[in-house]
Design an enzyme around this catalytic site. Structure first.
Site, mmCIF file in Angstrom:
data_model
loop_
_atom_site.group_PDB
_atom_site.id
_atom_site.type_symbol
_atom_site.label_atom_id
_atom_site.label_comp_id
_atom_site.label_asym_id
_atom_site.label_seq_id
_atom_site.Cartn_x
_atom_site.Cartn_y
_atom_site.Cartn_z
ATOM 1 C CD GLU A 113 -3.292 -0.716 1.923
ATOM 2 O OE1 GLU A 113 -3.578 0.486 2.153
ATOM 3 O OE2 GLU A 113 -3.959 -1.658 2.355
ATOM 4 C CG ASN A 173 -5.788 -6.072 10.083
ATOM 5 O OD1 ASN A 173 -6.980 -6.304 9.978
ATOM 6 N ND2 ASN A 173 -5.279 -4.881 9.802
ATOM 7 C CG ASN A 200 -6.115 -8.836 2.865
ATOM 8 O OD1 ASN A 200 -6.336 -8.266 3.922
ATOM 9 N ND2 ASN A 200 -5.645 -8.198 1.805
ATOM 10 N N PRO A 209 -13.208 -11.382 2.523
ATOM 11 C CG PRO A 209 -14.278 -11.374 4.581
ATOM 12 C CD PRO A 209 -13.595 -10.470 3.614
ATOM 13 C CD GLU A 237 -8.239 10.618 -12.109
ATOM 14 O OE1 GLU A 237 -8.402 9.394 -12.365
ATOM 15 O OE2 GLU A 237 -9.023 11.503 -12.485
ATOM 16 C CG HIS A 297 -1.766 -5.819 -0.925
ATOM 17 N ND1 HIS A 297 -2.105 -4.486 -1.054
ATOM 18 C CD2 HIS A 297 -2.579 -6.309 0.037
ATOM 19 C CE1 HIS A 297 -3.083 -4.190 -0.208
ATOM 20 N NE2 HIS A 297 -3.384 -5.290 0.459
ATOM 21 C CG ASP A 322 -2.398 -7.466 3.624
ATOM 22 O OD1 ASP A 322 -2.904 -8.493 4.114
ATOM 23 O OD2 ASP A 322 -3.022 -6.390 3.504
ATOM 24 C CG PHE A 328 -9.787 -9.332 11.473
ATOM 25 C CD1 PHE A 328 -10.235 -10.642 11.531
ATOM 26 C CD2 PHE A 328 -8.474 -9.089 11.124
ATOM 27 C CE1 PHE A 328 -9.380 -11.690 11.237
ATOM 28 C CE2 PHE A 328 -7.617 -10.133 10.829
ATOM 29 C CZ PHE A 328 -8.073 -11.439 10.885
#
Length: 760
Positions: A434, A682, A626, A548, A470, A543, A624, A687
């Site tokens: 990130e 995390n 997840n 979930p 952007e 990443h 990460d 969570f």
């Protein structure tokens, strides 16, 4: 957040006083219908992706039913008594700039008397002569009559500023009037719930999280912390029992509670362990003798209603500022500081909560995270790896992190803490997720260069199709390495979505186009050589998708990633020897650099090592993911294969993956598996768990040390990250490794035994 419903485990020893949320909700809707108010179909449960509500507190009709939602048919059960201890806590005293001056009882009474005279004996305090209240207030004993005075106050509206009453304060007055009607009525709330009696023992009732509202783009990685529990009640009523203390067992055994009524007792304090009841949406502690609220009240971030009417509170703890979902803070009937009371009277609960949050001080930092030393054996070559999701600026919003002060959420504040931690950890390889393009180019690359770091960076693939202004806000993965120790031989970006849709075996598969392709997640793979030893290493920085509900997508993402890493490793096993063996330094060491005689002789660089296959090259995969340790993602990386019918694939069609299964040739293990994974990587109210990892090839590397967990005592008063001490909702992980010596093959002459002698 897991999908579906969460059932609550039945807990013993709660007595007979319970009621079901299911029937409570239906009755509440019927009450609203009878009052002519629209029936709310439900509000989605809290998650990090759902903005905090910004509307005014609930209407008078709904707040009226907040207390009157049960009928009168439930019989009173047995008496419940609990005892407990106390602990000294810190409280705020501040004015509307930063500090509220402390007010004595005498000052407070003088203000009340003066204000009462200003109203010419009207008895309404700041209300003047208006009699426009609706609901039960108009039909009940007026709150300002002598029969309803509490805690030495002369009326129910002391210290009022001005004559006009806001809708927020009208709601307060209505609720406090209803609360006072229940005084001295044991188990009032339970007795009004006839549904509890009819459903008691009738079996399990599913208590479901209502559908979440996905209002932001791919940010809420958090998965609901709820466990699969079966429980036919979720509220406890201990009201009107004359309790003077509460046993800690209440807060350890009943963490599933959604509502707790302890009003109309003689409690002078609440135990600090109340912070364990993180599922509470309503806490009613009205009509007690509370002198203060514990700091741990800030841990109850799911609270919608906190009612402390008619106590002896002079001030409020800063930690109430963490309660970003709080809609009703009932404080009437307390000798509360005038500035605090004026804020809630004029602007409502949310304004006061926000004010407390924004004035929260950083407090003392936690103690340093310990290192776990696993093997301190001297080795020829050691290195360390750090991985860290730093939470990009565009995702760090108050809608996502309503419990975090804006000062601690700003990028200007957070980036300096992130940089300081990266520099202090001084790892050989730093993998950040990130990282926005602008942050990489203008901040991290420049600042880390002073610490001998060079970087490899790719943004997510959406940046290709966006205007430059952007695109610079698109995040990606950045891998930094110590350039004096390593040279980068090659680098590659794995465009997972694009590779997926171009695989021949996945042509025409709808799940690939509808579920995998829209996600533009990437992995950055870099190939390094140690300048001195000549050993080589592959570092993968990844990443994956957060949601979930898309376990299949994450599994396909990591399967494609491992497939590509395998191809790259086999290619790099044939990479020619490195000729750039000269160490590069950005600056000279401190001291007299002119006298070369004082410098230690430089070691002679060794030749580049050769590898017969890609799986022999030391491999680090971190990032990460997840995904928890129970996921298919973890199983695939750590165990090397998954069957085609794995549950995470959910019977979807993903080409060869769902026909033949998934496998990779590397022998990988989680670095923290050596001591057991941390309790979390995390940390948010929704969570608390492990989703970040450092995997390593066990055939070539060995773990020697690991960065430990955050101090548990510190976490008892911190509902979630980021905050002033932790700039991201993730923890940085760091592991140290040694490179195992390569075993050289020895040529051994065959021994044929006695037959050899006979031939002679």
């Amino acid at each position: 957040m897991a999908d579906g419903s969460y059932r609550y485990q039945q807990q013993p020893g709660a007595g007979q006083f319970y009621y079901t949320q299911h029937n409570q909700q239906n009755h509440h809707q019927r009450q609203l219908a009878r009052n002519g108010s629209p029936v709310n179909s439900g509000r989605s449960g809290y998650n990090n992706d759902t903005p905090s509500p910004s509307r005014s507190p609930v209407s008078q009709s709904s707040s009226q039913n907040h207390f009157g939602m049960f009928n009168q048919s439930h019989q009173q059960g047995q008496h419940v008594m609990m005892n407990g201890g106390n602990g000294h806590q810190r409280y705020m005293q501040m004015n509307m700039t930063h500090k509220y001056p402390h007010q004595t009882h005498q000052q407070h009474h003088n203000q009340q008397n003066h204000h009462h005279q200003q109203n010419h004996g009207g008895g309404h305090g700041g209300i003047g002569h208006q009699h426009t209240f609706s609901g039960t207030l108009s039909n009940s004993t007026p709150h300002f009559t002598p029969s309803t005075l509490h805690n030495g106050t002369q009326n129910g509206n002391q210290g009022v500023v001005g004559q006009n009453v806001s809708e927020h304060w009208q709601q307060q007055l209505q609720l406090v009037a209803e609360s006072r009607q229940t005084a001295e009525q044991p188990h009032h709330h339970c007795k009004k719930d006839g549904a509890a009696r009819s459903n008691k023992g009738s079996g399990q009732i599913s208590i479901e999280d209502e559908p979440k509202e996905d209002t932001t783009e791919e940010r809420n990685r958090a998965m609901t912390n709820g466990e699969n529990r079966s429980q036919d009640w979720a509220a406890m009523d201990l009201s009107g029992q004359g309790l003077r203390a509460l046993a800690p067992m209440l807060f350890f055994a009943y963490t599933f509670l959604d509502k707790l009524y302890i009003d109309n007792n003689k409690l002078s304090h609440l135990p600090s362990t109340i912070g364990r009841l993180k599922n509470l949406s309503l806490l009613n502690a009205s009509n007690n003798e509370l002198l203060e609220l514990p700091e741990e009240i800030g841990m109850l971030v799911n609270l919608r209603s906190l009612l402390v009417f008619d106590n002896s509170l002079h001030t409020l703890p800063f930690e109430i500022g963490y309660l970003h979902q709080l809609e009703i803070l009932g404080i009437e009937g307390n000798p509360l500081n005038d500035d605090l009371k004026a804020e809630i009277m004029q602007n409502g609960t949310r304004s006061l909560v926000n004010h407390l949050k924004e004035n929260t001080e950083a407090g003392p930092p936690p103690i340093d995270r310990d290192w776990h030393v696993i093997d301190d054996t001297p080795a020829a070559e050691k290195f360390s790896v750090l991985t860290y999701n730093i939470l990009c600026d565009k995702a760090a919003t108050t809608a996502q992190y309503g419990y975090t002060p804006s000062s601690a959420l700003s990028w200007e504040y957070r980036k300096d803490i992130i940089l300081r931690e990266v520099k202090d950890r001084n790892a050989d390889f730093v993998c950040l997720q990130e990282v926005e393009m602008e942050s990489y180019s203008d901040f991290f690359r420049r600042e880390l260069a002073f610490n001998d770091y060079k970087g490899v960076f790719w943004p997510r693939t959406r940046a290709r199709t966006m205007p430059e202004r952007e695109a610079k806000l698109v995040d990606g993965c950045a891998t930094f390495y110590k350039s004096a120790k390593y040279v980068c031989l090659d680098k590659h970006m794995i465009d997972i979505g694009n590779i997926a849709i171009n695989r021949p075996d996945m042509k025409g598969e709808h799940d690939i186009f509808n579920r995998v392709m829209p996600r533009d997640h990437i992995a950055v793979v870099a190939f390094f050589e140690n300048r001195l030893t000549g050993s080589r290493i592959i570092v993968v920085n990844a990443h994956l998708f957060w949601d979930p509900a898309y376990a299949d997508v994450k599994l396909v993402q990591v399967a494609i990633m491992m497939e590509q890493v395998t191809l790259l490793a086999n290619k790099w096993a044939k990479h020619p020897p490195c000729t750039d063996k000269v160490a590069f330094r950005h600056s000279e060491p401190d001291g007299d650099t002119d006298d070369e005689s004082h410098e230690a002789p430089a070691a002679e660089p060794g030749p580049s090592l050769e590898y017969s296959s890609g799986s022999q090259i030391p491999l680090i995969i971190c990032g990460d993911f997840n995904s928890t340790t129970a996921s298919g993602v973890y199983d695939l990386i750590a165990h090397g294969s998954l069957p085609s019918n794995h549950s995470d694939l959910a019977n979807r069609a993903y080409g060869n993956f769902t026909r033949d299964g998934i496998a990779h040739p590397f022998s990988l293990k989680s670095a923290y598996g050596s001591i057991g994974e941390l309790r979390f990587t995390n940390y948010t109210p929704g969570f608390v768990g492990v989703i970040d990892y450092i995997f390593y090839s066990t055939n070539a590397l060995q773990v020697t040390a690991l960065l430990g967990a955050v101090d548990e005592d510190y976490l008892q008063k911190v509902p979630g990250f980021p905050n002033h001490h932790f700039p991201s909702d993730h923890l940085a992980l760091q592991a140290c490794f040694l490179v195992k010596p390569r075993k050289e093959r020895k040529v051994v002459e065959a021994d044929f035994g006695p037959q050899r002698e006979r031939r002679k």
